[in-house]
Design a protein around this motif. Structure first.
Motif, short mmCIF file in Angstrom:
data_model
loop_
_atom_site.label_atom_id
_atom_site.label_comp_id
_atom_site.label_asym_id
_atom_site.label_seq_id
_atom_site.Cartn_x
_atom_site.Cartn_y
_atom_site.Cartn_z
N UNK A 22 53.52 38.26 26.01
CA UNK A 22 53.17 37.10 25.20
C UNK A 22 53.83 35.82 25.69
N UNK A 23 54.94 35.98 26.38
CA UNK A 23 55.64 34.80 26.90
C UNK A 23 54.92 34.17 28.10
N UNK A 24 53.97 34.91 28.65
CA UNK A 24 53.28 34.39 29.84
C UNK A 24 52.37 33.23 29.48
N UNK A 25 52.44 32.21 30.27
CA UNK A 25 51.58 31.05 30.10
C UNK A 25 50.37 31.18 31.02
N UNK A 26 49.37 31.94 30.56
CA UNK A 26 48.18 32.18 31.39
C UNK A 26 46.92 32.01 30.53
N UNK A 27 45.75 31.81 31.18
CA UNK A 27 44.51 31.60 30.42
C UNK A 27 44.25 32.76 29.45
N UNK A 28 43.72 32.43 28.28
CA UNK A 28 43.53 33.42 27.22
C UNK A 28 42.66 34.60 27.63
N UNK A 29 41.57 34.32 28.33
CA UNK A 29 40.67 35.43 28.68
C UNK A 29 41.38 36.40 29.63
N UNK A 30 42.22 35.87 30.49
CA UNK A 30 42.94 36.72 31.43
C UNK A 30 44.06 37.48 30.71
N UNK A 31 44.69 36.81 29.76
CA UNK A 31 45.75 37.44 28.98
C UNK A 31 45.20 38.65 28.23
N UNK A 32 44.00 38.52 27.71
CA UNK A 32 43.36 39.65 27.02
C UNK A 32 43.29 40.88 27.92
N UNK A 33 42.94 40.65 29.19
CA UNK A 33 42.82 41.77 30.14
C UNK A 33 44.19 42.38 30.41
N UNK A 34 45.21 41.54 30.53
CA UNK A 34 46.57 42.04 30.76
C UNK A 34 47.00 42.89 29.55
N UNK A 35 46.76 42.39 28.36
CA UNK A 35 47.12 43.13 27.15
C UNK A 35 46.34 44.43 27.03
N UNK B 150 50.10 32.24 41.79
CA UNK B 150 48.97 32.57 42.65
C UNK B 150 47.88 33.37 41.95
N UNK B 151 48.28 34.32 41.11
CA UNK B 151 47.27 35.19 40.47
C UNK B 151 46.43 34.41 39.46
N UNK B 152 47.07 33.53 38.69
CA UNK B 152 46.31 32.66 37.79
C UNK B 152 45.35 31.80 38.61
N UNK B 153 45.81 31.30 39.74
CA UNK B 153 44.98 30.47 40.60
C UNK B 153 43.75 31.21 41.09
N UNK B 154 43.94 32.44 41.53
CA UNK B 154 42.80 33.23 42.01
C UNK B 154 41.85 33.55 40.86
N UNK B 155 42.38 33.84 39.70
CA UNK B 155 41.54 34.10 38.53
C UNK B 155 40.69 32.87 38.20
N UNK B 156 41.33 31.71 38.14
CA UNK B 156 40.60 30.47 37.80
C UNK B 156 39.60 30.12 38.90
N UNK B 157 39.98 30.39 40.13
CA UNK B 157 39.10 30.10 41.26
C UNK B 157 37.83 30.94 41.18
N UNK B 158 37.98 32.21 40.87
CA UNK B 158 36.80 33.09 40.74
C UNK B 158 35.92 32.63 39.57
N UNK B 159 36.56 32.25 38.47
CA UNK B 159 35.82 31.81 37.29
C UNK B 159 35.09 30.50 37.52
N UNK B 160 35.63 29.70 38.45
CA UNK B 160 35.10 28.35 38.65
C UNK B 160 33.87 28.32 39.55
N UNK B 161 33.55 29.48 40.18
CA UNK B 161 32.37 29.50 41.04
C UNK B 161 31.14 29.13 40.23
N UNK B 162 30.23 28.45 40.87
CA UNK B 162 28.98 28.04 40.22
C UNK B 162 29.17 27.00 39.12
N UNK B 163 30.35 26.39 39.09
CA UNK B 163 30.58 25.37 38.06
C UNK B 163 31.18 24.14 38.75
N UNK B 164 30.73 22.97 38.34
CA UNK B 164 31.25 21.73 38.92
C UNK B 164 32.58 21.38 38.27
#
Lengths: 291, 291
Positions: A22-35, B150-164
């Protein structure tokens, strides 16, 4: 007594794991997967083994909590990656969809990578450990989970599919794939508790036999579970053409070998000179569990 | 001068990497895959950046070699996993087949997992570092390569495909995906060299701008490379519908922003009070490289 200890520590470890994530500052959708990966459950036997060993020497859990949750993160990462389509290709684990089925493969790869990385972050930033204690813990975890440990085991395990193994080969694979981490759990617990080098050595040998007992019982359950449910001895290991102890040795002989290793483990426990009955009870749990 | 330094250190780092991996006691077929990933080349810019920063303070490379090769192992693991079919699905890297194409996906996942794990083993077992130095290095590596880096970056990068994306979103993704590791390289180099906290802070800011410069130039090369080869600005990023600086801002504006960040980096270098012209030359290499 061990049953209550296990239940208590499972609750305790789960709450600490959730708290840390919970202390991790990461996007919510990704946090769900981690949890999801952590909340999918698990018996937490490895961290509990580490804690029981530590408590043979110390009357508190101060130093052992961070290494214990780091170990569970590494264990969880290994399950997530092993379940991937390119590896064991499992759709379910503990009755629910595996991470890559519930989310997607990219997420499963990244959540796994992240848990492995975070494990080392948790230990290196621990407020409870001295510098040398952190380093010992990181050395043990990175060695046992690495190329010469768990990863070699998974590689050999994948290669061994569709091939009949000898008992010694099967021992080697399991000592790498599951044994190395189990031994690391015990060594870290003993070291942080303040064990002497000869004690650590004896307990490490205890861990070697405990790991084999764990794996043989795993194989036995795979056969027996299916006998109970579908009436014939075809388990998931057999479907995947994985060699198992019952298949190589027969069920009776596999049970005998398991008993032999349980005896050897008890001998090594005796040699260690510690007085921690919970550790022997845990050996019994590992060897006679039903799931 | 920096060109010769880079060439020398590439040879040096390659030989140390090979030497370290040769010490591993693992099955031959698996070792081949591990070596393939490392021998596939790479500019080794991240470890070189770490070394150049360290050498601003020290006249030797004693303490920096192990952290430098650990960083390169982490970088290599990240490329292997990013190339996987479930992620960026790349068949080639640097003109040769990616690891999962040359071997198979399971091997690529395991080799990557192993490099990440081994990186922490290399640092924690280093004979050159004090305990506190190992811990600082492991904290920085595990933080920058982890969920919040880095892992958050790769996650956001994958999610950002097909979006401006907006420019700020693109900055955020790159600061996580490539910037965090670059900053860690500089901070580790400075800390192990003996920099003061204000110096580390100024150099960290230098690293922030250096990382952005690196990424903008990457995007520019993706466009220009293709203009030269196929006569129209369709790069692999555009094929994959990834937002890039030239696409969002136009090529001219992207070059201007890059120059702006190069200027800001030089300011921060000045604030750090160090005298290491190689670091400025390296900034120039990052910003004006042709490949």
């Amino acid at each position: 007594m061990i049953e209550q200890y296990i239940k208590d520590q499972q609750l305790n470890l789960n709450s600490i794991l959730i708290d840390r994530l919970n202390q991790l500052n990461i996007p919510d959708d990704f946090k769900q997967a981690v949890f999801y990966s952590i909340e999918a459950g698990g018996k937490r036997l490895r961290p509990i083994l580490m804690m029981v060993t530590y408590e043979a020497f110390k009357n508190n859990t101060d130093k052992i909590v961070d290494p214990a949750i780091a170990l569970e993160m590494i264990h969880t990462y290994s399950l997530i990656h092993d379940d991937l389509p390119a590896m064991d290709d499992d759709d379910f684990r503990r009755g629910q969809a595996t991470l890559h089925r519930r989310f997607d493969e990219a997420t499963a790869i990244l959540v796994g990578d992240g848990l492995l990385t975070y494990a080392f972050n948790v230990v290196s930033t621990s407020s409870q450990l001295e510098a040398e204690e952190k380093i010992y813990t990181i050395q043990q975890l990175s060695q046992s989970a690495g190329y010469e440990g768990m990863i070699a085991g998974q590689h050999l395990d994948l290669k061994a599919e569709d091939r009949q193994l000898e008992e010694t080969e099967l021992n080697d694979i399991h000592q790498l794939k599951t044994g190395a981490i189990i031994r690391a759990a015990i060594k870290i617990g003993a070291y942080l508790g303040g064990a002497t080098p000869p004690q650590i050595e004896a307990l490490d040998e205890f861990g070697k036999y405990l790991g084999l007992v764990f794996q043989i019982q795993d194989d036995i359950l795979d056969v027996e579970g299916d006998i109970a449910v579908i009436g014939k001895p075809v388990g998931s290991d057999e479907e995947r053409n994985k060699s198992t102890y019952p298949q190589i040795l027969g069920l009776d002989e596999a049970m005998k070998i398991k008993e032999k290793y349980m005896g050897l483990a008890k001998e090594k426990y005796g040699e260690s000179g510690i007085d921690q009955p919970l550790l022997l009870e845990l050996l019994d749990v590992f060897g006679n569990r039903h799931s």
